[in-house]
Motif scaffolding. Structure first.
Motif, PDB file in Angstrom:
ATOM      1  N   ALA A 185      21.317  56.219 -12.521  1.00 48.02           N
ATOM      2  CA  ALA A 185      21.762  55.504 -13.569  1.00 48.02           C
ATOM      3  C   ALA A 185      21.800  56.203 -14.962  1.00 48.02           C
ATOM      4  O   ALA A 185      21.404  55.645 -15.691  1.00 48.02           O
ATOM      5  CB  ALA A 185      21.301  54.323 -13.721  1.00 48.02           C
ATOM      6  N   PHE A 186      22.367  57.651 -15.001  1.00 48.20           N
ATOM      7  CA  PHE A 186      22.181  58.568 -15.719  1.00 48.20           C
ATOM      8  C   PHE A 186      22.419  58.055 -17.353  1.00 48.20           C
ATOM      9  O   PHE A 186      21.670  58.065 -18.206  1.00 48.20           O
ATOM     10  CB  PHE A 186      23.070  59.731 -15.403  1.00 48.20           C
ATOM     11  N   TYR A 187      23.808  57.703 -17.428  1.00 49.32           N
ATOM     12  CA  TYR A 187      24.258  57.208 -18.773  1.00 49.32           C
ATOM     13  C   TYR A 187      23.338  56.021 -19.371  1.00 49.32           C
ATOM     14  O   TYR A 187      22.797  56.027 -20.293  1.00 49.32           O
ATOM     15  CB  TYR A 187      25.568  56.926 -18.832  1.00 49.32           C
ATOM     16  N   ALA A 188      23.036  55.196 -18.377  1.00 52.03           N
ATOM     17  CA  ALA A 188      22.470  53.841 -18.745  1.00 52.03           C
ATOM     18  C   ALA A 188      21.037  54.196 -18.997  1.00 52.03           C
ATOM     19  O   ALA A 188      20.461  53.520 -20.017  1.00 52.03           O
ATOM     20  CB  ALA A 188      22.671  52.797 -17.570  1.00 52.03           C
ATOM     21  N   SER A 189      20.610  55.048 -18.183  1.00 49.98           N
ATOM     22  CA  SER A 189      19.008  55.367 -18.318  1.00 49.98           C
ATOM     23  C   SER A 189      18.702  55.922 -20.068  1.00 49.98           C
ATOM     24  O   SER A 189      17.721  55.944 -20.300  1.00 49.98           O
ATOM     25  CB  SER A 189      18.527  56.299 -17.432  1.00 49.98           C
TER      26      SER A 189
END
Length: 349
Positions: free
Chosen positions: A3-7
């Motif tokens: 969940a790259f952007y959210a993380s």
């Protein structure tokens, strides 16, 4: 990456940690780039319209994308990858294939290297990632989705057939929702079912992709890891807060979009011969119109008249438009542009 952007947003803003968030546009008409794992429990997914995501999860927090930050973090991660191998093939900002057959450092074990790289990524970015380890790209990619978040799945050569046969057909990388539905209509629900289908049958129903499906279920994928990928197009698009139907307003919106395409083309020192207009209507039907020019272009002054000409040719018929986009393709590299007439902006002295 998980969940790259959210993380990244949760890392940088402690108030968002442990909460369902969606990254993308902050209006109801936007589309999510990704969702945190807390949001995914409610059925919220990437590429989902914000309005639908909010229906599934009314307390979803919408966060505006910060792609400059995501790109910087992605560069940090790729720097780690390149410490171990020069054979790195990025698929996007948050995903890549690595060929570690002959690592530059570390143990001669893909599994141990994957764990070491995951540890370094976390220590550097405070973000987790998941890995799939196997002898070809297809199985490694498919395996990487198995133990998310923060997990690793290893598929050895003698385990591949069992791994693939137990796999639900929708879990095969490269088989999307529509193709999975077509396969299920043919009685193909799992890898074991797919393995029973002969090549002529798969070609009959799926064309050229039939051979790909025939091979992957048998663990056959000879594609190499390619360390550099040639860019195919340069584009920009906008989804509007409210649908528009006035031709003059569409032209005004396209003016800013074309400026962005020109800026990106100049930054990459590329020019293109094919100009494409993209239109998405309020009912989500999408059309494109293209024109190929005799010489490559990239300046705003050259692009705008072509885009407006394509807009005039489009079958609008008073239909409402929710998205407009413009792009350049059939790209030429700087070394290919020598001797060709192309407008290059110079700063005022």
């Amino acid at each position: 990456m998980d969940a790259f952007y959210a993380s990244i947003e949760q890392r940088d803003n402690p108030a968002l940690r442990g909460k369902p968030i969606g990254v993308g546009g902050t209006s109801r008409r936007g589309v999510l780039a990704t969702a945190s794992y807390e949001a995914r429990q409610f059925g919220v997914r990437s590429a989902m319209p914000n309005g639908l995501a909010l229906k599934k999860c009314p307390h979803l927090i919408l966060v505006k994308s910060r792609f400059d930050v995501y790109k910087r973090v992605s560069a940090q991660i790729r720097e780690i990858f390149h410490r171990y191998t020069d054979l790195v093939e990025p698929l996007s900002l948050d995903e890549a294939y690595l060929d570690v057959t002959e690592p530059k450092q570390g143990p001669p074990s893909a599994t141990l290297l994957a764990e070491q790289i995951r540890k370094e990524v976390f220590e550097t970015t405070q973000l987790t990632c998941s890995a799939g380890v196997s002898y070809n790209k297809f199985i490694a990619k498919t395996a990487s989705d198995f133990n998310k978040p923060d997990g690793i799945t290893v598929v050895l050569p003698d385990q591949a057939q069992e791994f693939l046969e137990k796999l639900p057909i929708a879990k095969f990388h490269g088989i999307g929702k529509v193709t999975a539905e077509r396969m299920r209509a043919l009685g193909i629900h799992s890898g074991a079912d797919l393995a029973k289908a002969d090549l002529p049958t798969l070609r009959l129903h799926f064309g050229k992709a039939g051979k790909f499906f025939y091979n992957i279920v048998r663990g056959i994928d000879d594609r190499p890891v390619i360390s550099s990928r040639e860019r195919k197009s340069i584009g920009a698009e906008r989804t509007f807060e409210e649908n528009i139907s006035d031709l003059g307003e569409m032209g005004a919106r396209l003016d800013d979009i074309v400026k962005e395409v020109s800026r990106r083309a100049e930054k990459s020192m590329s020019a293109g011969k094919t100009v494409t207009l993209k239109i998405k209507f309020s009912d989500f039907v999408q059309i494109t119109r293209s024109k190929t020019l005799p010489n490559p272009v990239r300046s705003y002054e050259d692009l705008l008249p072509v885009i407006k000409e394509l807009l005039q040719q489009a079958p609008l018929r008073d239909r409402e438009v929710r998205l407009l986009g413009a792009s350049l393709s059939n790209l030429k590299k700087p070394e290919e542009l020598e001797g060709q007439q192309i407008k290059i902006p110079f700063p005022d002295l």
